[in-house]
Design an enzyme around this catalytic site. Structure first.
Site, PDB file in Angstrom:
ATOM      1  N   ASN A  72       0.866  -1.182   0.000  1.00 59.38           N
ATOM      2  CA  ASN A  72       0.000   0.000   0.000  1.00 59.38           C
ATOM      3  C   ASN A  72       0.905   1.234   0.000  1.00 59.38           C
ATOM      4  O   ASN A  72       1.457   1.605   1.028  1.00 59.38           O
ATOM      5  CB  ASN A  72      -0.879  -0.030   1.263  1.00 59.38           C
ATOM      6  CG  ASN A  72      -1.704   1.221   1.417  1.00 59.38           C
ATOM      7  OD1 ASN A  72      -1.833   2.013   0.483  1.00 59.38           O
ATOM      8  ND2 ASN A  72      -2.266   1.410   2.609  1.00 59.38           N
ATOM      9  N   TRP A  73       1.022   1.841  -1.172  1.00 59.38           N
ATOM     10  CA  TRP A  73       1.924   3.006  -1.284  1.00 59.38           C
ATOM     11  C   TRP A  73       1.353   4.244  -0.617  1.00 59.38           C
ATOM     12  O   TRP A  73       2.053   5.224  -0.442  1.00 59.38           O
ATOM     13  CB  TRP A  73       2.182   3.326  -2.769  1.00 59.38           C
ATOM     14  CG  TRP A  73       2.990   2.334  -3.524  1.00 59.38           C
ATOM     15  CD1 TRP A  73       3.336   1.062  -3.155  1.00 59.38           C
ATOM     16  CD2 TRP A  73       3.566   2.536  -4.831  1.00 59.38           C
ATOM     17  NE1 TRP A  73       4.074   0.458  -4.139  1.00 59.38           N
ATOM     18  CE2 TRP A  73       4.226   1.350  -5.180  1.00 59.38           C
ATOM     19  CE3 TRP A  73       3.566   3.601  -5.735  1.00 59.38           C
ATOM     20  CZ2 TRP A  73       4.901   1.191  -6.398  1.00 59.38           C
ATOM     21  CZ3 TRP A  73       4.224   3.457  -6.943  1.00 59.38           C
ATOM     22  CH2 TRP A  73       4.891   2.266  -7.256  1.00 59.38           C
ATOM     23  N   LYS A  74       0.084   4.224  -0.321  1.00 56.68           N
ATOM     24  CA  LYS A  74      -0.617   5.410   0.216  1.00 56.68           C
ATOM     25  C   LYS A  74      -0.397   6.598  -0.718  1.00 56.68           C
ATOM     26  O   LYS A  74      -0.276   6.413  -1.932  1.00 56.68           O
ATOM     27  CB  LYS A  74      -0.160   5.709   1.639  1.00 56.68           C
ATOM     28  CG  LYS A  74      -0.183   4.476   2.543  1.00 56.68           C
ATOM     29  CD  LYS A  74      -0.054   4.824   3.978  1.00 56.68           C
ATOM     30  CE  LYS A  74       0.151   3.552   4.784  1.00 56.68           C
ATOM     31  NZ  LYS A  74       0.057   3.777   6.207  1.00 56.68           N
ATOM     32  N   HIS A 132      -9.464   0.958   4.984  1.00 52.08           N
ATOM     33  CA  HIS A 132      -8.194   1.214   5.667  1.00 52.08           C
ATOM     34  C   HIS A 132      -8.445   2.164   6.839  1.00 52.08           C
ATOM     35  O   HIS A 132      -9.288   3.053   6.756  1.00 52.08           O
ATOM     36  CB  HIS A 132      -7.187   1.820   4.673  1.00 52.08           C
ATOM     37  CG  HIS A 132      -5.800   1.845   5.226  1.00 52.08           C
ATOM     38  ND1 HIS A 132      -5.379   2.806   6.115  1.00 52.08           N
ATOM     39  CD2 HIS A 132      -4.744   1.021   5.037  1.00 52.08           C
ATOM     40  CE1 HIS A 132      -4.116   2.566   6.446  1.00 52.08           C
ATOM     41  NE2 HIS A 132      -3.705   1.482   5.807  1.00 52.08           N
ATOM     42  N   GLU A 180      -6.921   4.659   7.840  1.00 55.25           N
ATOM     43  CA  GLU A 180      -6.767   6.090   7.523  1.00 55.25           C
ATOM     44  C   GLU A 180      -8.035   6.620   6.875  1.00 55.25           C
ATOM     45  O   GLU A 180      -8.427   7.766   7.108  1.00 55.25           O
ATOM     46  CB  GLU A 180      -5.535   6.290   6.621  1.00 55.25           C
ATOM     47  CG  GLU A 180      -4.248   6.104   7.425  1.00 55.25           C
ATOM     48  CD  GLU A 180      -3.067   5.587   6.643  1.00 55.25           C
ATOM     49  OE1 GLU A 180      -3.083   5.637   5.399  1.00 55.25           O
ATOM     50  OE2 GLU A 180      -2.106   5.104   7.289  1.00 55.25           O
ATOM     51  N   GLU A 240      -5.136  -5.015  10.712  1.00 50.57           N
ATOM     52  CA  GLU A 240      -4.136  -3.974  10.902  1.00 50.57           C
ATOM     53  C   GLU A 240      -4.427  -3.210  12.190  1.00 50.57           C
ATOM     54  O   GLU A 240      -5.244  -2.274  12.188  1.00 50.57           O
ATOM     55  CB  GLU A 240      -4.175  -2.981   9.737  1.00 50.57           C
ATOM     56  CG  GLU A 240      -3.940  -3.611   8.381  1.00 50.57           C
ATOM     57  CD  GLU A 240      -3.371  -2.582   7.405  1.00 50.57           C
ATOM     58  OE1 GLU A 240      -2.278  -2.816   6.902  1.00 50.57           O
ATOM     59  OE2 GLU A 240      -4.019  -1.544   7.191  1.00 50.57           O
ATOM     60  N   GLY A 287       2.407   2.454  10.677  1.00 53.16           N
ATOM     61  CA  GLY A 287       3.307   3.591  10.489  1.00 53.16           C
ATOM     62  C   GLY A 287       4.000   4.039  11.764  1.00 53.16           C
ATOM     63  O   GLY A 287       4.608   5.105  11.810  1.00 53.16           O
ATOM     64  N   SER A 316       3.568  -1.917  10.393  1.00 52.67           N
ATOM     65  CA  SER A 316       5.025  -1.910  10.587  1.00 52.67           C
ATOM     66  C   SER A 316       5.666  -3.265  10.301  1.00 52.67           C
ATOM     67  O   SER A 316       6.613  -3.676  10.979  1.00 52.67           O
ATOM     68  CB  SER A 316       5.390  -1.416  11.994  1.00 52.67           C
ATOM     69  OG  SER A 316       4.910  -0.103  12.180  1.00 52.67           O
ATOM     70  N   GLY A 356       2.833  -1.116   4.284  1.00 52.05           N
ATOM     71  CA  GLY A 356       2.817   0.306   3.966  1.00 52.05           C
ATOM     72  C   GLY A 356       4.217   0.804   3.668  1.00 52.05           C
ATOM     73  O   GLY A 356       4.735   0.612   2.562  1.00 52.05           O
ATOM     74  N   GLY A 357       4.854   1.412   4.655  1.00 52.61           N
ATOM     75  CA  GLY A 357       6.170   2.052   4.470  1.00 52.61           C
ATOM     76  C   GLY A 357       7.186   1.187   3.732  1.00 52.61           C
ATOM     77  O   GLY A 357       7.863   1.664   2.818  1.00 52.61           O
TER      78      GLY A 357
HETATM   79  C1  PEP Z   1      -0.758   0.211   6.043  1.00 53.91           C
HETATM   80  O1  PEP Z   1      -0.927   1.417   5.949  1.00 53.91           O
HETATM   81  O2  PEP Z   1      -1.574  -0.553   5.533  1.00 53.91           O
HETATM   82  C2  PEP Z   1       0.417  -0.266   6.773  1.00 53.91           C
HETATM   83  C3  PEP Z   1       0.448  -1.501   7.158  1.00 53.91           C
HETATM   84  O3  PEP Z   1       1.410   0.651   7.001  1.00 53.91           O
HETATM   85  P1  PEP Z   1       2.865   0.382   7.642  1.00 53.91           P
HETATM   86  O4  PEP Z   1       3.385  -0.892   7.079  1.00 53.91           O
HETATM   87  O5  PEP Z   1       3.676   1.571   7.230  1.00 53.91           O
HETATM   88  O6  PEP Z   1       2.666   0.302   9.115  1.00 53.91           O
END
Ligand code: PEP
Length: 253
Positions: A9-11, A98, A100, A170, A176, A216, A237-238
């Protein structure tokens, strides 16, 4: 047998040229490694880069997903993107619910359910996110919160439809933040979700549904997380913004 899935997920990150470079790095990186045959890689870039991503995907070992979809049919909904549009560029997956979007765009479980219906009606597999906030975990309410998200988001679906859904657990406190759920915490919640699915749809259906962990997840912790019996992969994500890290995670089964 359910699929192992690693979805990135590049966001809201990357310019067009940076996205081009990252897609190219993922494509080239995947050519150099040997992945477990059951592992499906899904790349979810921002909307403007979806078509470019599908062009790369045609020559590579990944598939493409969107990060969100409208709950509505085509029409007067400025700024929104419909499931029919995503289907017309041949997307296979789309993230919905998600945290967010739940937090910043006030998406309720019923909006998430409507988006899932749109996707399934257009042959796109939803990756439905669920997960509790930190204060909900501290109050011991994590199982209750996730159960409500699953029941209200998904349990209107019939047996055939639910088989096309992927669920991503999640915990919001892990997204994040660098604070990952322990493998035991992830397994405990994934087992809870699988138990709910079993009670509603039966064991053989529940057994087919891929449950991803997100929050994370990185190359250093993916192996331990993915070794849990009910963790079938990750929503990343990241770490999905760095081709090497993303591919290392995909190699962690
Ligand atoms: C996400 O936003 O779906 C996610 C898992 O982010 P991160 O890996 O950066 O915690």
């Amino acid at each position: 047998m359910r699929k192992h899935i690693v979805a990135g997920n590049w966001k809201m990150n990357k310019t067009f040229s940076e996205a081009d470079e990252l897609l190219n790095d993922i494509m080239e990186g995947l050519e150099k490694v040997e992945l477990n045959r059951d592992t499906l890689i899904v790349v979810c870039p921002p909307m403007p880069y979806l078509e470019m991503a599908t062009d790369y995907a045609n020559d590579s070992y990944f598939t493409v997903g969107a990060q969100d979809v409208s709950a509505n049919n085509n029409g007067a909904f400025t700024g929104e993107v419909s499931a029919e549009m995503l289907q017309s560029i041949e997307l296979d997956y789309c993230i919905v619910g998600h945290s967010e979007r739940r937090a910043y765009h006030h998406e309720t479980n019923s909006i998430v359910a409507a988006k899932i219906n749109q996707l399934l009606a257009h042959n796109i597999r939803p990756i439905m996110c669920c997960g509790e906030l930190l204060d909900e975990r501290e109050a011991g309410k994590q199982f209750e919160v996730v159960q409500r998200q699953i029941e209200e988001g998904l349990f209107h679906l019939d047996v055939e439809a639910i088989k096309n859904v992927v669920i991503a657990y999640e915990p919001v406190w892990a997204i994040g933040t660098g604070r990952t759920a322990t493998p035991e915490q992830a397994q405990e919640m994934h087992h809870h979700i699988r138990t709910l699915l079993t009670a509603k749809y039966g064991a053989s259906v529940a057994d087919e549904i891929s449950l991803l962990y997100g929050g994370s997840c990185k190359p250093s912790n993916a192996k331990e997380l993915f070794a849990q019996p009910d963790v079938d992969g990750g929503l990343i994500g990241g770490a999905s913004l760095v081709a090497d890290d993303f591919i290392k995670i995909a190699q962690s089964f």
